[in-house]
Scaffold this motif. Sequence first.
Motif, mmCIF file in Angstrom:
data_model
loop_
_atom_site.group_PDB
_atom_site.id
_atom_site.type_symbol
_atom_site.label_atom_id
_atom_site.label_comp_id
_atom_site.label_asym_id
_atom_site.label_seq_id
_atom_site.Cartn_x
_atom_site.Cartn_y
_atom_site.Cartn_z
ATOM 1 N N LYS A 241 0.840 -1.387 0.002
ATOM 2 C CA LYS A 241 -0.028 -0.174 0.065
ATOM 3 C C LYS A 241 0.897 1.211 0.077
ATOM 4 C CE LYS A 241 -3.581 2.301 2.459
ATOM 5 N NZ LYS A 241 -4.531 2.357 3.710
ATOM 6 N N PHE A 242 0.668 1.959 -1.233
ATOM 7 C CA PHE A 242 1.664 3.158 -1.184
ATOM 8 C C PHE A 242 0.784 4.309 -1.430
ATOM 9 C CE2 PHE A 242 5.177 0.199 -2.555
ATOM 10 C CZ PHE A 242 5.897 0.298 -1.184
ATOM 11 N N GLY A 243 -0.489 4.104 -2.094
ATOM 12 C CA GLY A 243 -1.294 5.183 -2.222
ATOM 13 C C GLY A 243 -0.892 6.012 -3.512
ATOM 14 N N ARG A 244 -1.782 7.030 -3.781
ATOM 15 C CA ARG A 244 -1.620 8.006 -4.970
ATOM 16 C C ARG A 244 -0.497 9.070 -4.859
ATOM 17 N NH1 ARG A 244 -5.791 7.440 -8.620
ATOM 18 N NH2 ARG A 244 -5.211 9.450 -9.291
ATOM 19 N N SER A 245 -0.157 9.213 -3.604
ATOM 20 C CA SER A 245 0.872 10.219 -3.459
ATOM 21 C C SER A 245 2.320 9.876 -3.997
ATOM 22 C CB SER A 245 1.172 10.391 -1.957
ATOM 23 O OG SER A 245 1.575 9.300 -1.170
ATOM 24 N N LEU A 246 2.496 8.540 -4.358
ATOM 25 C CA LEU A 246 3.565 8.150 -4.911
ATOM 26 C C LEU A 246 4.163 8.709 -6.324
ATOM 27 C CD1 LEU A 246 6.030 6.094 -4.467
ATOM 28 C CD2 LEU A 246 5.050 4.289 -5.855
ATOM 29 N N THR A 292 3.192 -9.989 -8.407
ATOM 30 C CA THR A 292 1.841 -9.271 -9.234
ATOM 31 C C THR A 292 1.494 -8.213 -8.090
ATOM 32 O OG1 THR A 292 1.109 -11.220 -10.302
ATOM 33 C CG2 THR A 292 -0.197 -9.481 -10.117
ATOM 34 N N ASN A 293 1.239 -8.605 -6.839
ATOM 35 C CA ASN A 293 0.751 -7.616 -5.673
ATOM 36 C C ASN A 293 1.803 -6.377 -5.760
ATOM 37 O OD1 ASN A 293 -1.336 -8.958 -5.213
ATOM 38 N ND2 ASN A 293 -0.894 -9.878 -3.376
ATOM 39 N N PHE A 294 2.958 -6.678 -5.702
ATOM 40 C CA PHE A 294 3.676 -5.482 -5.693
ATOM 41 C C PHE A 294 3.562 -4.449 -6.979
ATOM 42 C CE2 PHE A 294 7.755 -3.247 -6.915
ATOM 43 C CZ PHE A 294 7.753 -2.506 -5.726
ATOM 44 N N PHE A 295 3.613 -5.156 -8.087
ATOM 45 C CA PHE A 295 3.440 -3.935 -9.159
ATOM 46 C C PHE A 295 2.185 -3.311 -9.136
ATOM 47 C CE2 PHE A 295 6.983 -6.779 -10.634
ATOM 48 C CZ PHE A 295 7.704 -5.518 -10.988
ATOM 49 N N LYS A 296 0.934 -4.101 -8.645
ATOM 50 C CA LYS A 296 -0.277 -3.554 -8.491
ATOM 51 C C LYS A 296 -0.105 -2.450 -7.433
ATOM 52 C CE LYS A 296 -3.305 -7.285 -9.789
ATOM 53 N NZ LYS A 296 -4.380 -8.147 -9.475
ATOM 54 N N GLY A 297 0.704 -2.724 -6.299
ATOM 55 C CA GLY A 297 0.703 -1.649 -5.208
ATOM 56 C C GLY A 297 1.470 -0.366 -5.537
ATOM 57 N N ILE A 298 2.224 -0.398 -6.809
ATOM 58 C CA ILE A 298 2.736 1.084 -7.208
ATOM 59 C C ILE A 298 2.235 1.422 -8.552
ATOM 60 C CG2 ILE A 298 5.218 0.360 -6.373
ATOM 61 C CD1 ILE A 298 6.243 -0.340 -9.162
ATOM 62 N N CYS A 299 0.785 0.907 -9.014
ATOM 63 C CA CYS A 299 0.467 1.336 -10.185
ATOM 64 C C CYS A 299 0.317 2.808 -10.384
ATOM 65 C CB CYS A 299 -0.671 0.376 -10.501
ATOM 66 S SG CYS A 299 -2.190 0.607 -9.355
ATOM 67 N N ASP A 300 0.139 3.743 -9.285
ATOM 68 C CA ASP A 300 -0.519 4.952 -9.180
ATOM 69 C C ASP A 300 0.911 5.897 -9.355
ATOM 70 O OD1 ASP A 300 -3.229 4.703 -8.933
ATOM 71 O OD2 ASP A 300 -2.875 4.512 -6.679
#
Length: 492
Positions: A241-246, A292-300
């Motif tokens: 979970k990184f969020g849209r602030s990345l 997969t989950n990692f790359f989904k977590g940085i998709c923003d």
Amino acid sequence: MEEDMFNRLPNPLISHILSFLPTKEAASTSILSKRWRLLFASVTNLDLEGDEDSPTFVGFVDRLLALQGNAKLNRFSLNFTDYPDPDIVTAWILNVLRRGVSELELSVSDYPLPPEIFVSKTLLKLKLEGGHSLSFGADVEKVFLPKVKRLEMESVEFEEDGVGFAKLLSGCPVLEELVLANLGWEHWKSCSVSAKTLRRLKFFSQVDNDDENPKSVSFDAPNLVYLEYTDNIAIKYPRVKFGRSLVEAHISLRLTEDQSADAYSSEEEDGYFLERYDDDDDEEKKMVGDATNFFKGICDVQILYLSAKTLEVLAFCCEETPVFNNLIQLTVESDEEIGWDSLPGLLKNCPNLETLVFKGLVHKSTKGCGNMCFCKPLKNPSCLSSSTVKVLKIILSVHLDDEGNEVEQIKHFLEKMPRLEQLIVYFDISYEPSVFELSKKLQSIPRIASPKCNLQVISQNLSLSSTLPCTLTKKWSAPPNEEYTWFLKAVT
């Protein structure tokens, strides 16, 4: 005369100047006079370095700390590769903690960190580095560092593994920047980087054993702005979970040697992997890991840097490529041993990508990258034909090869990318013939996809510009070239 002028400076200013000198040089001024002895006693930054070849080092530090008494201290840095007694180092650390030190840097081998470090109410920055491991022991019962905003650790051994690490992070309620290197978390049962206030995170694991995968890695940093992550892929990523602030992420994930062997073995056996980007079928991917989950977590993320090995991870360890709706700039590194099989799917899922940067163009030729490059005939329309990229930047570290692969690849980009407004090729060498040669060959392309594309071919001393097709202009300049400097800022 100059010495008299310096002596007339006010005491606080002289002490401030001494704080920027190496501590041993600053200490040498204390023999000048009683005034200078008092001035050095008020120096607020101490940077100390010693080893087994300096038997007087312990005595020097003892005298120095005694001279300063209880004076306020800003920074204390200790680099001690071989110390006689851990109690001596602990006494120094307790001394500076009592004096309200705000920046503490320790580089000490095989040293058990005292619990008092982790309940300091004055520390703002804490850096811990052990050549042969500092240890965060089970005797550290409480962690509360209410002011620490930057925490940096390298080769720190946590006796409670992930439990101790989690305890440390939870005790830093205002942490904004975290730098981790070689913590050995591939041996932990699980690891979680959880900090709601975190803005910048850098993690590097350059393990000697390439066959160790971290077992379970989670990230919970919803306000993160900047990420650097270098490691073998974890067996699982339960939570990312990184969020849209990345805003910016530099990713260098890699397969272990066993995973890499399995991946290319299955590729050779049935040819499925090579064909999957050319055929429209729903056959299940064959994966050797799951990131997969990692790359989904940085998709923003908005700006993304991928190493060549990360392209390999995307190809062999992702069920599906996530959609990067916010991505506007993508940089990829190339390696002659790694194919571009994951790039067609990645570019397809970057609908707002404006700038694409390649660090090198040489890659392993496979059927899977035929949708991306000139090396294989296309079965379907190129993924480049629907590309939104307006600016393409290419960094070449050597002069053009005899086979002309780089030229053919750049031509392929120009022939397929319909929205391209600017192509910049930078030669990271002072070799002007390649600049002229490439510029001439690109201007001779009979057909380009974009109706008007500005071309720049740059080296450290020369810049050639043209609009395809148009008249060539050139500019010579001595390094540092303004265009060269701007280009480096744009791609690094």
